[in-house]
Design a protein around this motif. Structure first.
Motif, PDB file in Angstrom:
ATOM      1  N   LYS A  95       0.922  -1.236   0.001  1.00 54.72           N
ATOM      2  CA  LYS A  95      -0.007  -0.171  -0.033  1.00 54.72           C
ATOM      3  C   LYS A  95       1.063   1.120   0.010  1.00 54.72           C
ATOM      4  CE  LYS A  95      -3.781  -2.331   2.407  1.00 54.72           C
ATOM      5  NZ  LYS A  95      -4.547  -2.362   3.611  1.00 54.72           N
ATOM      6  N   THR A  96       0.266   2.322  -0.635  1.00 54.67           N
ATOM      7  CA  THR A  96       0.909   3.607  -0.583  1.00 54.67           C
ATOM      8  C   THR A  96       0.729   4.026   0.818  1.00 54.67           C
ATOM      9  OG1 THR A  96       0.869   3.866  -3.011  1.00 54.67           O
ATOM     10  CG2 THR A  96       1.347   5.859  -1.601  1.00 54.67           C
ATOM     11  N   ILE A  97       1.743   4.614   1.620  1.00 55.25           N
ATOM     12  CA  ILE A  97       1.663   5.042   2.971  1.00 55.25           C
ATOM     13  C   ILE A  97       1.936   6.330   2.893  1.00 55.25           C
ATOM     14  CG2 ILE A  97       2.170   4.488   5.584  1.00 55.25           C
ATOM     15  CD1 ILE A  97       3.181   1.913   4.254  1.00 55.25           C
ATOM     16  N   THR A  98       1.436   7.425   3.773  1.00 49.85           N
ATOM     17  CA  THR A  98       1.820   8.657   4.256  1.00 49.85           C
ATOM     18  C   THR A  98       1.215   8.801   5.332  1.00 49.85           C
ATOM     19  OG1 THR A  98      -0.511   9.696   3.440  1.00 49.85           O
ATOM     20  CG2 THR A  98       1.506   9.511   1.638  1.00 49.85           C
ATOM     21  N   LEU A  99       1.855   9.822   6.105  1.00 53.12           N
ATOM     22  CA  LEU A  99       1.497  10.004   7.622  1.00 53.12           C
ATOM     23  C   LEU A  99      -0.057  10.468   7.850  1.00 53.12           C
ATOM     24  CD1 LEU A  99       4.478  11.902   9.317  1.00 53.12           C
ATOM     25  CD2 LEU A  99       3.731   9.389   9.477  1.00 53.12           C
ATOM     26  N   GLU A 100      -0.744  10.900   6.696  1.00 51.58           N
ATOM     27  CA  GLU A 100      -2.220  11.232   6.637  1.00 51.58           C
ATOM     28  C   GLU A 100      -2.917  10.108   6.549  1.00 51.58           C
ATOM     29  OE1 GLU A 100       0.232  12.965   4.272  1.00 51.58           O
ATOM     30  OE2 GLU A 100       0.353  14.578   5.760  1.00 51.58           O
ATOM     31  N   ASN A 101      -2.424   8.882   5.707  1.00 55.14           N
ATOM     32  CA  ASN A 101      -3.601   7.938   5.531  1.00 55.14           C
ATOM     33  C   ASN A 101      -2.972   6.608   6.252  1.00 55.14           C
ATOM     34  OD1 ASN A 101      -1.211   6.714   4.247  1.00 55.14           O
ATOM     35  ND2 ASN A 101      -2.476   6.382   2.287  1.00 55.14           N
ATOM     36  N   ILE A 102      -2.044   6.831   7.074  1.00 50.68           N
ATOM     37  CA  ILE A 102      -1.485   5.461   7.907  1.00 50.68           C
ATOM     38  C   ILE A 102      -2.663   4.888   8.972  1.00 50.68           C
ATOM     39  CG2 ILE A 102      -0.347   7.018   9.397  1.00 50.68           C
ATOM     40  CD1 ILE A 102       0.944   3.266   8.234  1.00 50.68           C
ATOM     41  N   GLU A 103      -3.134   6.131   9.595  1.00 47.29           N
ATOM     42  CA  GLU A 103      -4.198   5.913  10.616  1.00 47.29           C
ATOM     43  C   GLU A 103      -5.331   5.087  10.036  1.00 47.29           C
ATOM     44  OE1 GLU A 103      -6.660   7.942  14.160  1.00 47.29           O
ATOM     45  OE2 GLU A 103      -4.938   9.251  13.345  1.00 47.29           O
ATOM     46  N   ASP A 104      -5.785   5.401   8.799  1.00 51.31           N
ATOM     47  CA  ASP A 104      -7.066   4.732   8.078  1.00 51.31           C
ATOM     48  C   ASP A 104      -6.607   3.426   7.736  1.00 51.31           C
ATOM     49  OD1 ASP A 104      -8.713   7.354   8.056  1.00 51.31           O
ATOM     50  OD2 ASP A 104      -7.948   7.761   6.291  1.00 51.31           O
ATOM     51  N   ILE A 105      -5.493   3.326   7.251  1.00 53.22           N
ATOM     52  CA  ILE A 105      -5.073   1.947   6.896  1.00 53.22           C
ATOM     53  C   ILE A 105      -5.018   1.035   8.171  1.00 53.22           C
ATOM     54  CG2 ILE A 105      -2.923   0.593   6.185  1.00 53.22           C
ATOM     55  CD1 ILE A 105      -2.392   2.935   4.228  1.00 53.22           C
ATOM     56  N   MET A 106      -4.397   1.524   9.258  1.00 54.21           N
ATOM     57  CA  MET A 106      -4.344   0.722  10.346  1.00 54.21           C
ATOM     58  C   MET A 106      -5.598   0.426  11.004  1.00 54.21           C
ATOM     59  SD  MET A 106      -1.285  -0.220  10.577  1.00 54.21           S
ATOM     60  CE  MET A 106      -1.469  -1.087  12.245  1.00 54.21           C
ATOM     61  N   PHE A 107      -6.905   1.244  11.147  1.00 51.98           N
ATOM     62  CA  PHE A 107      -8.351   1.236  11.432  1.00 51.98           C
ATOM     63  C   PHE A 107      -8.761  -0.046  10.598  1.00 51.98           C
ATOM     64  CE2 PHE A 107     -12.538   1.982  11.411  1.00 51.98           C
ATOM     65  CZ  PHE A 107     -12.765   2.049  12.689  1.00 51.98           C
ATOM     66  N   ASP A 108      -8.588   0.028   9.378  1.00 48.96           N
ATOM     67  CA  ASP A 108      -9.007  -0.799   8.441  1.00 48.96           C
ATOM     68  C   ASP A 108      -8.376  -2.219   8.735  1.00 48.96           C
ATOM     69  OD1 ASP A 108     -10.817   1.016   7.329  1.00 48.96           O
ATOM     70  OD2 ASP A 108      -9.500   1.209   5.284  1.00 48.96           O
ATOM     71  N   CYS A 109      -7.256  -2.335   9.046  1.00 48.75           N
ATOM     72  CA  CYS A 109      -6.544  -3.425   9.188  1.00 48.75           C
ATOM     73  C   CYS A 109      -7.086  -4.273  10.866  1.00 48.75           C
ATOM     74  CB  CYS A 109      -5.056  -3.438   9.392  1.00 48.75           C
ATOM     75  SG  CYS A 109      -4.008  -4.867   9.576  1.00 48.75           S
ATOM     76  N   LYS A 110      -7.140  -3.256  11.626  1.00 45.04           N
ATOM     77  CA  LYS A 110      -7.687  -3.790  13.027  1.00 45.04           C
ATOM     78  C   LYS A 110      -9.259  -4.204  12.817  1.00 45.04           C
ATOM     79  CE  LYS A 110      -8.234  -2.134  17.737  1.00 45.04           C
ATOM     80  NZ  LYS A 110      -8.120  -0.935  18.779  1.00 45.04           N
TER      81      LYS A 110
END
Length: 123
Positions: A95-110
């Motif tokens: 996945k393309t990761i930035t400090l802005e979208n990392i929280e959304d990525i981690m939320f979806d993963c959780k």
């Protein structure tokens, strides 16, 4: 940094609610003790206890501000716990990761991990 990440953030880098509850309970107890023990003493001792109480409040607020303003995802790859590091690697793979979208990525993963855990329990 590892201590802060392990105490105040969960395996996915989100604030750990129970750690904050315990933190504020200890904060309240500390301040209450200083205020209670300062009453009924000599004027000099009372002032000393009041300053100690205010110092404790200041230190608790500084720690709260530090941890609350901290972006854990910038520190987890280096100083996080093993499970936090593994989750960052696993959840961001491909996945393309930035400090802005990392929280959304981690939320979806959780959320995905919790759903998979519930499905395995019901089977």
């Amino acid at each position: 940094m590892t201590l802060l990440l392990s105490l105040f953030f969960d395996d996915y880098g989100f604030p750990n609610l129970w750690a904050w509850v315990i933190y504020f309970i200890l904060f309240g107890i500390t301040v209450a003790c200083f205020w209670i023990f300062s009453s009924g003493r000599k004027k000099e001792e009372e002032v000393l206890f009041k300053y100690t109480s205010l110092s404790a409040i200041f230190l608790y607020l500084c720690l709260f501000g530090l941890v609350y303003s901290l972006n854990p995802y910038g520190y987890i790859p280096v100083s996080g716990t093993d499970i936090q590091k593994d989750n960052i690697r696993r959840c961001t793979l491909g996945k393309t990761i930035t400090l802005e979208n990392i929280e959304d990525i981690m939320f979806d993963c959780k959320k995905h991990d919790l759903e998979m855990g519930l499905k395995s329990i019901t089977k």
